[in-house]
Design an enzyme around this catalytic site. Structure first.
Site, PDB file in Angstrom:
ATOM      1  CG  HIS A  69      60.286  -4.239 -36.120  1.00 26.26           C
ATOM      2  ND1 HIS A  69      58.987  -3.892 -36.422  1.00 26.26           N
ATOM      3  CD2 HIS A  69      61.038  -3.731 -37.126  1.00 26.26           C
ATOM      4  CE1 HIS A  69      58.956  -3.204 -37.548  1.00 26.26           C
ATOM      5  NE2 HIS A  69      60.196  -3.093 -38.003  1.00 26.26           N
ATOM      6  CG  ASP A 116      56.413  -3.901 -34.146  1.00 26.21           C
ATOM      7  OD1 ASP A 116      57.399  -3.623 -33.437  1.00 26.21           O
ATOM      8  OD2 ASP A 116      56.463  -4.008 -35.384  1.00 26.21           O
ATOM      9  CB  SER A 202      59.312  -0.385 -39.221  1.00 24.49           C
ATOM     10  OG  SER A 202      59.599  -1.428 -40.096  1.00 24.49           O
TER      11      SER A 202
END
Length: 265
Positions: A69, A116, A202
């Site tokens: 992401h 992810d 992230s």
């Protein structure tokens, strides 16, 4: 990750998750402490226009691993990968900076935040030294067990409404396998404290017993709530794929995956 850096599809998923109390993208460190300079020499910073937006992990001399992401919908030519950093507000001689040559993903589902993970090929090879080193990864299927102590790290904000720190932060966390889908995510909590990962950059590593077992992915119920676990993409479920990408593009792992007993495969 700043909202302006998200694709419209990923942004919509994040806003819906916040409204419903579901998963939201991570991960800044809340309640952590400054890491010792270059204690984690595999830690990388993904940057655009000189600004940090996500973490990553050096997994071979010319590959880093991050969260899908982070780069979903981005023009990868605008991304730089910075190795050997500690204080992002200083000009550090230890840094090595690369452009992105190619990005590999593995079925990322932005609506569910599944798979992810991305592998990012650099436009050159890192010089391995005391400040820049390749991480150890687990073997395929050799995930981390319940109650295992681990370490999360990142340059994200210290809280939802607090500024980002200049130096790398680290946080002791504990794996809680009974609170998430084991083969889909690695989940962690900080016992008896309101601490954990949060909105922002992230892609950073979750280190357990010297192996990178997770990639910072998403949270539930707010930053460091102490009520819901933080979720990481499970590196052990992608180990064969990771190794196939590296080996098929003319590089090799400097340190090979090990099983739970520490044996090299």
């Amino acid at each position: 990750m700043a909202l302006g850096r998200l694709s419209s599809r990923t942004l919509a998923a994040m806003l819906l998750a916040l409204f419903l109390g579901g998963p939201a993208l991570a991960s800044e460190i809340v309640g952590g402490r400054p890491a010792r300079p270059h204690a984690w020499p595999f830690m990388a910073s993904l940057q655009r226009r000189g600004g940090h937006f996500c973490g990553a992990t050096l997994i071979a001399r010319n590959f880093v691993m991050s969260a899908a992401h982070c780069v979903n919908g981005l023009n990868f030519r605008s991304v730089q990968v910075v190795l050997g950093a500690h204080d992002l507000r200083r000009q550090e001689r230890t840094r090595q900076t690369f452009s992105v040559q190619r990005i590999f993903e593995n079925g990322f589902d932005p609506s569910q935040l599944l798979n992810d993970i991305v592998i990012i090929q650099l436009n050159g090879s890192a010089t391995i030294n005391a400040n820049v080193q390749v991480a150890q990864l687990p073997a395929q299927g050799q995930g981390v067990g319940d109650r295992t102590p681990c370490l999360a790290m990142g340059w994200g904000r210290l809280g939802t409404n607090r500024p980002s720190p200049s130096v790398l932060q680290e946080l002791n966390v504990t794996v809680v396998t009974n609170m998430c889908r084991r083969r889909v995510n690695v989940c962690t909590l900080v016992p008896r404290r309101q601490a954990g990962i949060c909105f922002g950059d992230s892609g950073g590593p979750l280190v357990c017993n010297n192996l990178v077992q997770g990639i910072d992915s998403f949270i539930r119920g707010g930053c460091g709530s102490g009520l819901y676990p933080d979720a990481f993409a499970p590196v052990a479920e992608f180990a064969d794929w990771i190794n196939s990408i590296i080996r098929s593009h003319n590089d090799h792992l400097l340190t090979h995956p090990k099983d739970r007993e520490g044996r090299t495969n």
